[in-house]
Structure formats: C-alpha cells, structure tokens
Scaffold this motif. Structure first.
Motif, PDB file in Angstrom:
ATOM      1  N   SER A 153       0.763  -1.262   0.108  1.00  0.00           N
ATOM      2  CA  SER A 153      -0.123   0.141  -0.098  1.00  0.00           C
ATOM      3  C   SER A 153       0.902   1.102   0.203  1.00  0.00           C
ATOM      4  CB  SER A 153      -1.048  -0.066   1.161  1.00  0.00           C
ATOM      5  OG  SER A 153      -1.782   1.001   1.063  1.00  0.00           O
ATOM      6  N   VAL A 154       2.026   1.289   0.790  1.00  0.00           N
ATOM      7  CA  VAL A 154       2.729   2.335   0.854  1.00  0.00           C
ATOM      8  C   VAL A 154       3.375   2.481  -0.275  1.00  0.00           C
ATOM      9  CG1 VAL A 154       5.045   3.289   2.049  1.00  0.00           C
ATOM     10  CG2 VAL A 154       3.088   2.213   3.463  1.00  0.00           C
ATOM     11  N   LEU A 155       3.994   1.483  -1.101  1.00  0.00           N
ATOM     12  CA  LEU A 155       4.479   1.715  -2.290  1.00  0.00           C
ATOM     13  C   LEU A 155       3.751   1.909  -3.485  1.00  0.00           C
ATOM     14  CD1 LEU A 155       7.387  -1.172  -2.079  1.00  0.00           C
ATOM     15  CD2 LEU A 155       7.644   1.308  -1.713  1.00  0.00           C
ATOM     16  N   ASP A 156       2.420   1.394  -3.570  1.00  0.00           N
ATOM     17  CA  ASP A 156       1.454   1.933  -4.393  1.00  0.00           C
ATOM     18  C   ASP A 156       1.072   3.561  -4.375  1.00  0.00           C
ATOM     19  OD1 ASP A 156       1.208  -0.837  -5.334  1.00  0.00           O
ATOM     20  OD2 ASP A 156      -0.628  -0.986  -4.249  1.00  0.00           O
ATOM     21  N   ASP A 157       0.992   4.070  -3.007  1.00  0.00           N
ATOM     22  CA  ASP A 157       0.902   5.303  -3.163  1.00  0.00           C
ATOM     23  C   ASP A 157       1.923   6.087  -3.633  1.00  0.00           C
ATOM     24  OD1 ASP A 157      -1.551   4.711  -1.818  1.00  0.00           O
ATOM     25  OD2 ASP A 157      -1.010   5.328   0.408  1.00  0.00           O
ATOM     26  N   LEU A 158       3.296   5.688  -3.233  1.00  0.00           N
ATOM     27  CA  LEU A 158       4.436   6.464  -3.759  1.00  0.00           C
ATOM     28  C   LEU A 158       4.300   6.446  -5.273  1.00  0.00           C
ATOM     29  CD1 LEU A 158       7.142   7.689  -3.187  1.00  0.00           C
ATOM     30  CD2 LEU A 158       8.163   5.490  -3.330  1.00  0.00           C
ATOM     31  N   THR A 159       3.948   5.316  -5.668  1.00  0.00           N
ATOM     32  CA  THR A 159       3.741   5.347  -7.255  1.00  0.00           C
ATOM     33  C   THR A 159       2.866   6.380  -7.726  1.00  0.00           C
ATOM     34  OG1 THR A 159       4.408   3.114  -7.451  1.00  0.00           O
ATOM     35  CG2 THR A 159       3.481   3.829  -9.348  1.00  0.00           C
ATOM     36  N   SER A 160       1.769   6.204  -7.426  1.00  0.00           N
ATOM     37  CA  SER A 160       0.831   7.056  -7.601  1.00  0.00           C
ATOM     38  C   SER A 160       1.176   8.718  -7.468  1.00  0.00           C
ATOM     39  CB  SER A 160      -0.566   6.899  -6.692  1.00  0.00           C
ATOM     40  OG  SER A 160      -1.605   7.919  -7.079  1.00  0.00           O
ATOM     41  N   LEU A 161       1.767   8.772  -6.342  1.00  0.00           N
ATOM     42  CA  LEU A 161       2.187  10.292  -6.026  1.00  0.00           C
ATOM     43  C   LEU A 161       3.373  10.551  -7.231  1.00  0.00           C
ATOM     44  CD1 LEU A 161       2.599  12.765  -4.218  1.00  0.00           C
ATOM     45  CD2 LEU A 161       4.114  11.383  -2.946  1.00  0.00           C
ATOM     46  N   LEU A 162       4.213   9.755  -7.498  1.00  0.00           N
ATOM     47  CA  LEU A 162       5.164  10.200  -8.500  1.00  0.00           C
ATOM     48  C   LEU A 162       4.636  10.368  -9.792  1.00  0.00           C
ATOM     49  CD1 LEU A 162       8.175   7.844  -7.257  1.00  0.00           C
ATOM     50  CD2 LEU A 162       7.629  10.206  -6.928  1.00  0.00           C
ATOM     51  N   THR A 184      -0.057  17.432   0.526  1.00  0.00           N
ATOM     52  CA  THR A 184      -1.006  16.355   1.434  1.00  0.00           C
ATOM     53  C   THR A 184      -0.672  15.017   1.204  1.00  0.00           C
ATOM     54  OG1 THR A 184      -2.639  18.165   1.485  1.00  0.00           O
ATOM     55  CG2 THR A 184      -3.534  15.856   1.997  1.00  0.00           C
ATOM     56  N   GLN A 185      -0.551  14.662  -0.144  1.00  0.00           N
ATOM     57  CA  GLN A 185      -0.253  13.456  -0.455  1.00  0.00           C
ATOM     58  C   GLN A 185       1.270  12.932   0.009  1.00  0.00           C
ATOM     59  OE1 GLN A 185      -0.807  13.424  -4.745  1.00  0.00           O
ATOM     60  NE2 GLN A 185      -2.565  12.033  -4.521  1.00  0.00           N
ATOM     61  N   VAL A 186       2.125  13.553  -0.229  1.00  0.00           N
ATOM     62  CA  VAL A 186       3.378  13.514   0.632  1.00  0.00           C
ATOM     63  C   VAL A 186       3.477  13.194   2.079  1.00  0.00           C
ATOM     64  CG1 VAL A 186       5.645  14.323   0.996  1.00  0.00           C
ATOM     65  CG2 VAL A 186       4.700  14.303  -1.352  1.00  0.00           C
ATOM     66  N   THR A 187       2.501  14.085   2.783  1.00  0.00           N
ATOM     67  CA  THR A 187       2.689  13.907   4.457  1.00  0.00           C
ATOM     68  C   THR A 187       1.807  12.569   4.870  1.00  0.00           C
ATOM     69  OG1 THR A 187       2.413  16.460   4.397  1.00  0.00           O
ATOM     70  CG2 THR A 187       1.294  15.059   6.190  1.00  0.00           C
ATOM     71  N   GLN A 188       0.729  12.205   3.816  1.00  0.00           N
ATOM     72  CA  GLN A 188       0.072  10.963   4.017  1.00  0.00           C
ATOM     73  C   GLN A 188       1.027   9.778   4.092  1.00  0.00           C
ATOM     74  OE1 GLN A 188      -3.271  11.526   1.545  1.00  0.00           O
ATOM     75  NE2 GLN A 188      -4.508  12.567   3.038  1.00  0.00           N
ATOM     76  N   ILE A 193       4.359   5.356   6.002  1.00  0.00           N
ATOM     77  CA  ILE A 193       5.788   4.518   6.217  1.00  0.00           C
ATOM     78  C   ILE A 193       6.111   4.507   7.476  1.00  0.00           C
ATOM     79  CG2 ILE A 193       8.262   5.133   5.724  1.00  0.00           C
ATOM     80  CD1 ILE A 193       7.439   6.388   3.032  1.00  0.00           C
ATOM     81  N   ASN A 194       5.733   5.664   8.372  1.00  0.00           N
ATOM     82  CA  ASN A 194       6.138   5.654   9.921  1.00  0.00           C
ATOM     83  C   ASN A 194       5.254   4.488  10.560  1.00  0.00           C
ATOM     84  OD1 ASN A 194       8.259   7.450   9.772  1.00  0.00           O
ATOM     85  ND2 ASN A 194       6.944   9.133   9.781  1.00  0.00           N
ATOM     86  N   GLN A 195       4.210   4.361   9.957  1.00  0.00           N
ATOM     87  CA  GLN A 195       3.008   3.109  10.739  1.00  0.00           C
ATOM     88  C   GLN A 195       3.811   1.958  10.404  1.00  0.00           C
ATOM     89  OE1 GLN A 195      -0.476   4.114   8.791  1.00  0.00           O
ATOM     90  NE2 GLN A 195      -1.328   5.467  10.556  1.00  0.00           N
TER      91      GLN A 195
END
Length: 198
Positions: A153-162, A184-188, A193-195
């Motif tokens: 999920s974290v890596l999917d979010d990173l891919t979407s963000l990029l 906002t997306q970077v903060t989320q 990642i920290n979780q």
C-alpha cells in the motif's frame, strides 16, 4: 576389560535391580501424551495409556507422536503392564519440543516455532508474526503488513504520487512549489511509512 565388555557387564548388573521388558507393538490410536497399542505376538490388544514420554505431567520436554498403524517398541518398567512406555518409534506424525517459553512443533505439513509474541511458520510459505505485524514469503513474493497498513500500500501510494506529481510555476526563473494537494499526499505517505517501518 574393553569398553563394550564393561557396558555389557553394567547392563547385566542393572537387570537384577530394575528389569525392563521390551516388545514390538502396533499403534492403534493417540490420546494426548499416551497411545493405545496392540503388542505383537501376544493376546495383549488395545493396551491403553502407554506413555509417550517419561512424565505425563511435564510442561517441558520432547514429545514424539508415532503414526497410527506404525511399529513401536513398548517397554514395561519392572515388568508392570500398568507402567508401559514407548521407547522407540518407526514412523512419526508429530514432534514437539518445549523449553521454557519456546515451542517448536514439526509435522508433515509444517514447522512452527513460537516464543513469547513471535511466531514462525514454515509450510508452502514462510510466515513471521509478532503482535500485529506479519512478513510472508510465498510464490516468490514478499508481503509485509501490520494492523495499520502494508508495504504494498505504501509503495502503491508512492507510485501514484510520483505519477501525478504537480508543481506550480509562478514565472520563468522563479522557484517552483508543489501543489497543496501534492503536499497533502506526501504527508499522508510519510505517515503510512512511519506506521509500518521503523
């Protein structure tokens, strides 16, 4: 006197003190740390409460569970039929080793090791668990997750963000800044990642 001769002499001295008879038997059923057997070449059938380990009350130690239908050797302490134990097995269904708060269980389908809040299971996949966190290896892939999120999920979010990263350009030669939605997306993403990762 050589070593073997000393050993045989010592065994002969013990025979008079605490004789132990041993017979071949077939396992009929398993009941916890006991089994029921038929002692071969005798009329002793359905002999129950044959101990699988030295002390039924023990909370630690090794437990070897023979396969139903397999051959075992059954011993009788001081020739007492009410004090039978399995001293050797030919086929095994399960082995348990418990030492303190560590338990390892092995059977034909899996190996499982448990200590405190950690659990490792090896079968057609490998799984490591601690509390709410799980790492799983299966079919050449890795899965990492906890109760809050997963690495995928974290890596999917990173891919979407990029893929959707946008910035505001005020004017040529001026510094650019990310859109508020991108911030906002970077903060989320940072929170996720920290979780998951320390």
């Amino acid at each position: 006197m050589d070593r073997n001769a000393k050993f045989i002499a010592a065994l002969k001295r013990l025979q008079g003190v605490a004789p132990i008879q041993v017979w071949p038997a077939t396992v009929k059923s398993i009941q916890g740390t006991n089994c029921t057997v038929d002692i071969l070449n005798t009329d002793l059938i359905d002999v129950d409460e044959v101990n699988l380990r030295a002390d039924d009350e023990a909370t630690e130690g090794v437990l070897i569970v023979p396969r139903v239908g397999s051959l075992v050797y059954v011993g009788a302490v001081e020739n007492a039929v009410d004090n039978l134990f399995v001293c050797q097995v030919s086929e095994v269904d399960r082995v348990e080793v418990k030492i303190g708060n560590s338990l390892v269980t092995i059977d034909k389908d899996q190996v499982k090791a448990v200590r405190d809040k950690c659990e490792l299971t090896l079968s057609d996949k490998a799984t490591l668990k601690q509390d709410q966190t799980t790492i799983e290896l299966s079919s050449g892939k890795v899965k990492i997750n906890n109760s809050a999120t997963s690495l995928k999920s974290v890596l999917d979010d990173l891919t979407s963000l990029l893929q959707n990263f946008t910035v505001t350009c005020a004017a040529p030669g001026s510094p650019s800044a990310p859109f508020p939605a991108t911030i906002t997306q970077v903060t989320q993403l940072s929170t996720k990642i920290n979780q998951l990762l320390s």
